[in-house]
Design a protein around this motif. Structure first.
Motif, PDB file in Angstrom:
ATOM      1  N   ALA A 201       0.751  -1.211  -0.095  1.00  0.00           N
ATOM      2  CA  ALA A 201      -0.024  -0.152   0.178  1.00  0.00           C
ATOM      3  C   ALA A 201       1.001   1.122   0.115  1.00  0.00           C
ATOM      4  N   ALA A 202       2.004   1.301   0.758  1.00  0.00           N
ATOM      5  CA  ALA A 202       2.812   2.284   0.816  1.00  0.00           C
ATOM      6  C   ALA A 202       3.558   2.760  -0.491  1.00  0.00           C
ATOM      7  N   ASN A 203       3.888   1.504  -1.440  1.00  0.00           N
ATOM      8  CA  ASN A 203       4.658   1.667  -2.805  1.00  0.00           C
ATOM      9  C   ASN A 203       3.501   2.396  -3.609  1.00  0.00           C
ATOM     10  N   GLN A 204       2.359   1.907  -3.278  1.00  0.00           N
ATOM     11  CA  GLN A 204       1.084   2.363  -4.196  1.00  0.00           C
ATOM     12  C   GLN A 204       0.963   3.794  -4.060  1.00  0.00           C
ATOM     13  N   LYS A 205       0.812   4.428  -2.726  1.00  0.00           N
ATOM     14  CA  LYS A 205       0.825   5.535  -2.422  1.00  0.00           C
ATOM     15  C   LYS A 205       1.891   6.634  -2.811  1.00  0.00           C
ATOM     16  N   ALA A 206       2.974   5.783  -2.960  1.00  0.00           N
ATOM     17  CA  ALA A 206       4.255   6.771  -3.193  1.00  0.00           C
ATOM     18  C   ALA A 206       3.912   7.084  -4.845  1.00  0.00           C
ATOM     19  N   ASP A 207       3.548   6.078  -5.626  1.00  0.00           N
ATOM     20  CA  ASP A 207       3.320   6.253  -7.213  1.00  0.00           C
ATOM     21  C   ASP A 207       2.185   7.369  -7.274  1.00  0.00           C
ATOM     22  N   GLU A 208       0.983   6.983  -6.488  1.00  0.00           N
ATOM     23  CA  GLU A 208       0.004   8.034  -6.742  1.00  0.00           C
ATOM     24  C   GLU A 208       0.289   9.365  -6.382  1.00  0.00           C
ATOM     25  N   ALA A 209       1.141   9.494  -5.108  1.00  0.00           N
ATOM     26  CA  ALA A 209       1.687  10.730  -5.019  1.00  0.00           C
ATOM     27  C   ALA A 209       2.336  11.691  -5.931  1.00  0.00           C
ATOM     28  N   VAL A 210       3.358  10.780  -6.560  1.00  0.00           N
ATOM     29  CA  VAL A 210       4.159  11.177  -7.783  1.00  0.00           C
ATOM     30  C   VAL A 210       3.198  11.857  -8.649  1.00  0.00           C
ATOM     31  N   LEU A 211       2.235  10.730  -9.341  1.00  0.00           N
ATOM     32  CA  LEU A 211       1.439  11.116 -10.560  1.00  0.00           C
ATOM     33  C   LEU A 211       0.589  12.315 -10.142  1.00  0.00           C
ATOM     34  N   ALA A 212       0.107  12.396  -8.971  1.00  0.00           N
ATOM     35  CA  ALA A 212      -0.601  13.569  -8.575  1.00  0.00           C
ATOM     36  C   ALA A 212       0.080  14.961  -8.642  1.00  0.00           C
ATOM     37  N   GLU A 213       1.421  14.731  -8.032  1.00  0.00           N
ATOM     38  CA  GLU A 213       2.368  15.950  -8.322  1.00  0.00           C
ATOM     39  C   GLU A 213       2.604  16.243  -9.803  1.00  0.00           C
ATOM     40  N   ILE A 214       2.956  15.317 -10.587  1.00  0.00           N
ATOM     41  CA  ILE A 214       2.912  15.389 -12.112  1.00  0.00           C
ATOM     42  C   ILE A 214       1.838  16.165 -12.645  1.00  0.00           C
ATOM     43  N   ALA A 215       0.444  15.953 -12.304  1.00  0.00           N
ATOM     44  CA  ALA A 215      -0.800  16.505 -12.928  1.00  0.00           C
ATOM     45  C   ALA A 215      -0.752  17.866 -12.356  1.00  0.00           C
ATOM     46  N   ARG A 216      -0.322  18.442 -11.268  1.00  0.00           N
ATOM     47  CA  ARG A 216      -0.183  19.668 -10.731  1.00  0.00           C
ATOM     48  C   ARG A 216       0.747  20.398 -11.420  1.00  0.00           C
ATOM     49  N   GLN A 217       1.975  19.905 -11.841  1.00  0.00           N
ATOM     50  CA  GLN A 217       2.962  20.838 -12.570  1.00  0.00           C
ATOM     51  C   GLN A 217       2.705  20.691 -13.991  1.00  0.00           C
ATOM     52  N   SER A 218       1.576  20.120 -14.552  1.00  0.00           N
ATOM     53  CA  SER A 218       1.514  19.948 -16.052  1.00  0.00           C
ATOM     54  C   SER A 218       1.297  21.157 -16.727  1.00  0.00           C
ATOM     55  N   GLY A 219       0.778  22.223 -16.043  1.00  0.00           N
ATOM     56  CA  GLY A 219       0.459  23.590 -16.869  1.00  0.00           C
ATOM     57  C   GLY A 219       1.752  24.302 -16.877  1.00  0.00           C
ATOM     58  N   THR A 220       2.954  23.944 -16.705  1.00  0.00           N
ATOM     59  CA  THR A 220       4.020  24.639 -16.683  1.00  0.00           C
ATOM     60  C   THR A 220       4.181  25.146 -18.077  1.00  0.00           C
ATOM     61  N   SER A 221       4.829  26.344 -18.200  1.00  0.00           N
ATOM     62  CA  SER A 221       5.188  26.948 -19.555  1.00  0.00           C
ATOM     63  C   SER A 221       6.531  27.139 -19.759  1.00  0.00           C
ATOM     64  N   THR A 222       7.603  26.992 -18.738  1.00  0.00           N
ATOM     65  CA  THR A 222       8.740  27.121 -19.039  1.00  0.00           C
ATOM     66  C   THR A 222       9.384  25.751 -19.496  1.00  0.00           C
ATOM     67  N   VAL A 223      10.228  25.878 -20.526  1.00  0.00           N
ATOM     68  CA  VAL A 223      11.106  24.794 -21.161  1.00  0.00           C
ATOM     69  C   VAL A 223      12.493  24.778 -20.571  1.00  0.00           C
ATOM     70  N   TYR A 224      12.738  23.875 -19.930  1.00  0.00           N
ATOM     71  CA  TYR A 224      14.311  23.773 -19.644  1.00  0.00           C
ATOM     72  C   TYR A 224      15.034  22.766 -20.413  1.00  0.00           C
ATOM     73  N   TYR A 225      14.294  21.762 -20.955  1.00  0.00           N
ATOM     74  CA  TYR A 225      15.113  20.834 -21.847  1.00  0.00           C
ATOM     75  C   TYR A 225      14.494  20.659 -22.934  1.00  0.00           C
ATOM     76  N   SER A 226      15.405  20.843 -24.277  1.00  0.00           N
ATOM     77  CA  SER A 226      14.660  20.747 -25.612  1.00  0.00           C
ATOM     78  C   SER A 226      14.491  19.562 -26.130  1.00  0.00           C
ATOM     79  N   GLY A 227      15.060  18.537 -25.560  1.00  0.00           N
ATOM     80  CA  GLY A 227      14.955  16.959 -26.014  1.00  0.00           C
ATOM     81  C   GLY A 227      16.113  16.948 -26.967  1.00  0.00           C
ATOM     82  N   SER A 228      17.159  17.701 -26.885  1.00  0.00           N
ATOM     83  CA  SER A 228      18.315  17.221 -27.914  1.00  0.00           C
ATOM     84  C   SER A 228      19.397  16.755 -26.963  1.00  0.00           C
ATOM     85  N   GLY A 229      20.053  15.601 -27.055  1.00  0.00           N
ATOM     86  CA  GLY A 229      21.207  15.196 -26.284  1.00  0.00           C
ATOM     87  C   GLY A 229      20.730  14.538 -25.085  1.00  0.00           C
TER      88      GLY A 229
END
Length: 391
Positions: free
Chosen positions: A225-253
């Motif tokens: 359950a703790a491991n599942q909670k960890a992944d849920e917390a990570v994905l929830a955090e990703i969802a909160r930050q998905s609206g970012t407009s700043t690009v730090y990594y261009s995908g090259s290299g």
């Protein structure tokens, strides 16, 4: 003429009777202050230990037990870091004192040679040397000028003596300071070794506790359950930050390697991005990233520039850092002993964001490194340029 000679003698006595200015050296932070700081940290560790003892009679969840053990580990780590800072300070202080001692010794030797030359001259000339200068005065104005000249000469001789004394005082002060620094260094090194032993003991206790969960079905279910909670917390955090407009990594290299203490190689991995048998539960699980073992306290660095979106405790991952790199791309650094970067901080590629540890659901010091794209775990291989392993 007798009156003039009496005046001259009086002037000479006044010049010779001038006193030297005593030498005082600036003192650095006292040993007592360093010891007091370490005493405060040791009290914090002892309080954490007592807290664990108080919790033993309570029915704790597996996660609460892990957090209690990690609290002691981090208290000891804080003591070790403080001792290391003290040792660095003492080493710098010792180096400076040795340099000042060498300079003072060189100056003292030079002043001693100069003083010897002056004494030889005075011995050859006798006290009449100064009087001859004065008695050869042609008039009163000339006498005043010659008296000033004699004063200057005698002032010069006195300055030689003063500088010689000051150099000798410096030598004594720096010799004492060096001896004190050496003694304190030995004390700090002994404290560091004591803390290393304490840390190894706690890690062994934690390992034994985790091993006991394998035969305790209730605790085993709590681990899952703790491991599942960890992944849920990570994905929830990703969802909160998905609206970012700043690009730090261009995908090259490729990303930079997150654990400088280990080589950027598949041979440095203890586990890859695979379906595996969990070292904790002994059951099949999906491992969401690379596990990179490293010594306790080693630097964990940002794989790429970005903004820290999470810095704190995260269930199974223990002390965790998450960094948003823009374009839906994030990285995660788990099981740290301590966190360096703060939430909201913009970090550069290669900047230290945490220190390696074994907090959360972990059986050894390592960095769990994950890459997430648009809210899903992905294979780190194409980002790190390090081939995945099957274990």
């Amino acid at each position: 003429m007798k009156h003039i000679k009496k005046t001259i003698c009086t002037a000479l006595i006044l010049v010779i009777s001038l006193c030297a200015v005593p030498y005082q050296s600036a003192s650095a932070a006292s040993v007592a202050e360093l010891q007091a700081k370490r005493k405060t940290l040791a009290a914090s560790t002892e309080n954490a230990r007592k807290e664990i003892e108080g919790l033993k009679n309570k029915q704790l969840s597996a996660e609460e037990e892990m957090e209690a053990m990690d609290k002691v580990l981090n208290s000891i780590q804080a003591e070790m870091e403080a001792a290391e800072a003290d040792l660095n300070f003492l080493t710098e202080k010792l180096t400076a004192a040795e340099a000042e001692l060498a300079a003072a010794t060189e100056k003292r030797d030079a002043q001693f040679v100069l003083l010897g030359d002056r004494m030889k001259f005075l011995q050859q000339k006798g006290s009449a040397g100064y009087l001859e200068i004065l008695l050869d005065s042609e008039n009163f104005s000339d006498l005043i000028m010659r008296m000033q000249y004699v004063n200057d000469i005698m002032g010069y001789d006195k300055a030689i003596l003063d500088e010689l004394q000051a150099a000798q005082n410096t030598i004594q002060a720096k010799t004492d300071e060096i001896a004190e620094s050496h003694a304190e260094q030995e004390t700090v090194v002994a404290i560091q070794q004591e803390k290393v032993n304490e840390m190894e003991e706690i890690v062994q206790e934690k390992q034994a506790l985790i091993d006991s969960y394998k035969s305790d079905m209730k605790k085993y279910e709590q681990m899952i359950a703790a491991n599942q909670k960890a992944d849920e917390a990570v994905l929830a955090e990703i969802a909160r930050q998905s609206g970012t407009s700043t690009v730090y990594y261009s995908g090259s290299g490729s990303f930079g390697w997150p654990v400088p203490a280990k080589a950027a190689s598949s041979s440095s991995l203890s586990s890859g991005y695979v379906n595996r048998i969990s070292p904790i539960s002994g059951k099949a699980e999906s491992h969401s990233g690379y596990d990179i073992p490293a010594p306790y306290g080693s630097a964990i660095v940002a794989a790429e520039a970005g903004k820290v979106t999470y810095s704190g405790w995260m269930n199974g991952y223990g002390y965790t850092i998450m960094i948003d790199h823009g374009n839906g791309l994030s990285t995660l650094y788990g099981h740290n002993s301590s966190l360096v970067a703060k939430k909201g901080q913009v970090v550069s590629r290669g900047q230290t964001v945490a220190k390696c540890g074994s907090t959360g659901w972990s059986t050894g010091n390592h960095c769990h490194f994950s890459v997430l794209k648009n809210g899903a775990y992905v294979n780190p291989e194409p980002y790190l340029g390090v081939k995945n392993v099957s274990y």
